[in-house]
Design a protein around this motif. Structure first.
Motif, PDB file in Angstrom:
ATOM      1  N   THR A   9       6.473  69.631 129.765  1.00 33.60           N
ATOM      2  CA  THR A   9       7.426  70.579 129.169  1.00 33.60           C
ATOM      3  C   THR A   9       8.858  70.106 129.378  1.00 33.60           C
ATOM      4  O   THR A   9       9.689  70.168 128.464  1.00 33.60           O
ATOM      5  N   VAL A  10       9.154  69.626 130.571  1.00 33.88           N
ATOM      6  CA  VAL A  10      10.495  69.109 130.854  1.00 33.88           C
ATOM      7  C   VAL A  10      10.813  67.919 129.965  1.00 33.88           C
ATOM      8  O   VAL A  10      11.926  67.781 129.431  1.00 33.88           O
ATOM      9  N   GLN A  11       9.830  67.043 129.803  1.00 32.82           N
ATOM     10  CA  GLN A  11      10.042  65.856 128.968  1.00 32.82           C
ATOM     11  C   GLN A  11      10.341  66.242 127.518  1.00 32.82           C
ATOM     12  O   GLN A  11      11.243  65.683 126.885  1.00 32.82           O
ATOM     13  N   ALA A  36      13.813  76.941 135.432  1.00 35.18           N
ATOM     14  CA  ALA A  36      13.432  77.840 134.340  1.00 35.18           C
ATOM     15  C   ALA A  36      12.070  77.468 133.757  1.00 35.18           C
ATOM     16  O   ALA A  36      11.267  78.345 133.420  1.00 35.18           O
ATOM     17  N   ILE A  37      11.774  76.180 133.663  1.00 39.46           N
ATOM     18  CA  ILE A  37      10.478  75.748 133.117  1.00 39.46           C
ATOM     19  C   ILE A  37       9.352  76.076 134.094  1.00 39.46           C
ATOM     20  O   ILE A  37       8.249  76.463 133.684  1.00 39.46           O
ATOM     21  N   ALA A  48       9.793  77.580 123.185  1.00 44.30           N
ATOM     22  CA  ALA A  48       8.590  77.568 124.031  1.00 44.30           C
ATOM     23  C   ALA A  48       7.389  76.988 123.309  1.00 44.30           C
ATOM     24  O   ALA A  48       6.629  76.181 123.867  1.00 44.30           O
ATOM     25  N   ALA A  49       7.180  77.365 122.061  1.00 48.21           N
ATOM     26  CA  ALA A  49       5.998  76.897 121.319  1.00 48.21           C
ATOM     27  C   ALA A  49       6.032  75.390 121.092  1.00 48.21           C
ATOM     28  O   ALA A  49       4.975  74.762 120.922  1.00 48.21           O
ATOM     29  N   LYS A  50       7.232  74.794 121.094  1.00 45.87           N
ATOM     30  CA  LYS A  50       7.357  73.365 120.809  1.00 45.87           C
ATOM     31  C   LYS A  50       7.352  72.502 122.075  1.00 45.87           C
ATOM     32  O   LYS A  50       7.000  71.319 122.009  1.00 45.87           O
ATOM     33  N   TRP A  66      -2.485  71.798 125.153  1.00 50.77           N
ATOM     34  CA  TRP A  66      -3.700  71.797 125.975  1.00 50.77           C
ATOM     35  C   TRP A  66      -3.612  72.804 127.124  1.00 50.77           C
ATOM     36  O   TRP A  66      -4.635  73.241 127.664  1.00 50.77           O
ATOM     37  N   TYR A  67      -2.393  73.197 127.463  1.00 52.99           N
ATOM     38  CA  TYR A  67      -2.232  74.144 128.572  1.00 52.99           C
ATOM     39  C   TYR A  67      -2.153  75.591 128.080  1.00 52.99           C
ATOM     40  O   TYR A  67      -2.690  76.503 128.722  1.00 52.99           O
ATOM     41  N   ALA A  68      -1.487  75.814 126.971  1.00 50.41           N
ATOM     42  CA  ALA A  68      -1.320  77.184 126.473  1.00 50.41           C
ATOM     43  C   ALA A  68      -1.366  77.197 124.949  1.00 50.41           C
ATOM     44  O   ALA A  68      -0.610  76.488 124.289  1.00 50.41           O
ATOM     45  N   LYS A  69      -2.287  77.977 124.403  1.00 48.99           N
ATOM     46  CA  LYS A  69      -2.361  78.170 122.966  1.00 48.99           C
ATOM     47  C   LYS A  69      -1.234  79.097 122.532  1.00 48.99           C
ATOM     48  O   LYS A  69      -0.552  79.729 123.346  1.00 48.99           O
ATOM     49  N   GLU A  70      -1.086  79.239 121.221  1.00 48.27           N
ATOM     50  CA  GLU A  70       0.004  80.061 120.697  1.00 48.27           C
ATOM     51  C   GLU A  70      -0.141  81.520 121.133  1.00 48.27           C
ATOM     52  O   GLU A  70       0.852  82.199 121.419  1.00 48.27           O
TER      53      GLU A  70
END
Length: 313
Positions: A231-233, A250-251, A291-293, A298-302
């Protein structure tokens, strides 16, 4: 003594070792069976005085190339009961003074701070080298030693790619404030920039530099750590005008709140990352629209993203 086959006696005989010459001699005929043998046993010697105290020492202290005498000078120490063999020698030595006394105090402070921060030896050595360069320029007199030492550690961490926040360092320093450490850092960079040139460059801090330590402090699972790193990347592709440490905090808050079981209180995240709760909320507010992008699929679906709390306007 030990038994070995003697070529002159034609049988096993006892050997006598001459440690001063390194020879192994047959006890029967005197033939030297081994020469220049290496004694691999410990060379313990005792330097105790007549008080009966046993003080076995192999060698002296380690060589320190940053000191004028490489830490090889002779020091007249006191015995266990506080007495010395010759008090006059001690008085003469103290009268002469120690030119490295001030820098030794600084090195000791660096070592203590590095141990409290669990820093590796390379960072400790780099901080000592930076302080030695300051000492050589005669610019440390009259300045706060605690602030200078803390700033040296901060710069060394940055240069070695293992950055620590000023707040983290300030938390283990008793005699300097965050502002004083910041000023000391700017002073050191300014003083050594001309001498060291590019070697004084500390590089750019990224949010990913802090992640593993923060996640470890919070006891996060390997899966969560991997999700935070990805997510950070991905967040780097967006114009999030926040400090790297605020983005990292925050992440972590965002990832841990995707699951009910792994939720971490905002206060715990604030303590682990040394970022104020209000700052984390503001950074989260900037990250939420993306967040969605940025959160890996693989960790969280929409549908899982609906578990995230919408930031208050």
């Amino acid at each position: 003594m030990s038994d070995i086959y003697c070529t002159d006696c034609k049988r096993n005989t006892e050997l006598v070792f001459d440690h001063s010459a390194g020879d192994a001699v047959c006890s029967e005929c005197g033939l030297v069976l081994e020469s220049r043998s290496i004694d691999e046993t410990s060379e313990w010697r005792t330097f105790a005085d007549d008080s009966g105290d046993h003080d076995p020492n192999r060698v002296g202290g380690p060589v320190n190339p940053l000191l004028s005498d490489a830490a090889l000078s002779t020091v007249i120490s006191r015995g266990g009961n506080g007495s010395t063999g010759d008090a006059s020698l001690t008085r003469l030595q103290n009268r002469g003074g120690d030119p490295d006394r001030a820098i030794l105090l600084a090195f000791k402070a660096i070592s203590n701070m590095a141990d409290r921060l669990s820093l590796v030896t390379t960072i400790k050595d780099r901080a000592s080298e930076i302080y030695k360069r300051l000492e050589d320029q005669k610019c440390t007199r009259g300045r706060n030693l605690e602030a200078l030492v803390a700033a040296c550690i901060y710069i060394a961490c940055r240069q070695e790619g293992k950055p620590r926040t000023v707040k983290e360092i300030c938390s283990i320093v008793a005699g300097a404030t965050k502002k004083e450490i910041g000023r000391a850092k700017e002073f050191i960079v300014k003083q050594l920039k001309v001498e060291m040139g590019e070697s004084m460059e500390m590089g750019t801090i990224h949010a990913g530099d802090y992640l593993r330590r923060f996640c470890s402090n919070l006891g996060m699972s390997n899966e969560e750590v991997k999700a935070v790193q990805e997510t950070v990347q991905k967040s780097g592709d967006f114009d999030i005008r926040r400090s790297p440490i605020s983005i990292a905090a925050a992440i972590i808050f965002m990832i841990t709140h995707l699951s009910v079981d792994s939720k971490k209180p905002l206060r715990d995240i604030s303590i682990a990352t040394t970022v104020a709760e209000g700052t984390i909320k503001n950074a989260y507010k900037d990250l939420y629209p993306h967040a969605a992008k940025i959160i890996p699929e693989w960790y969280a679906k929409e549908r899982d993203l609906k578990n995230l709390n919408s930031p208050k306007a």
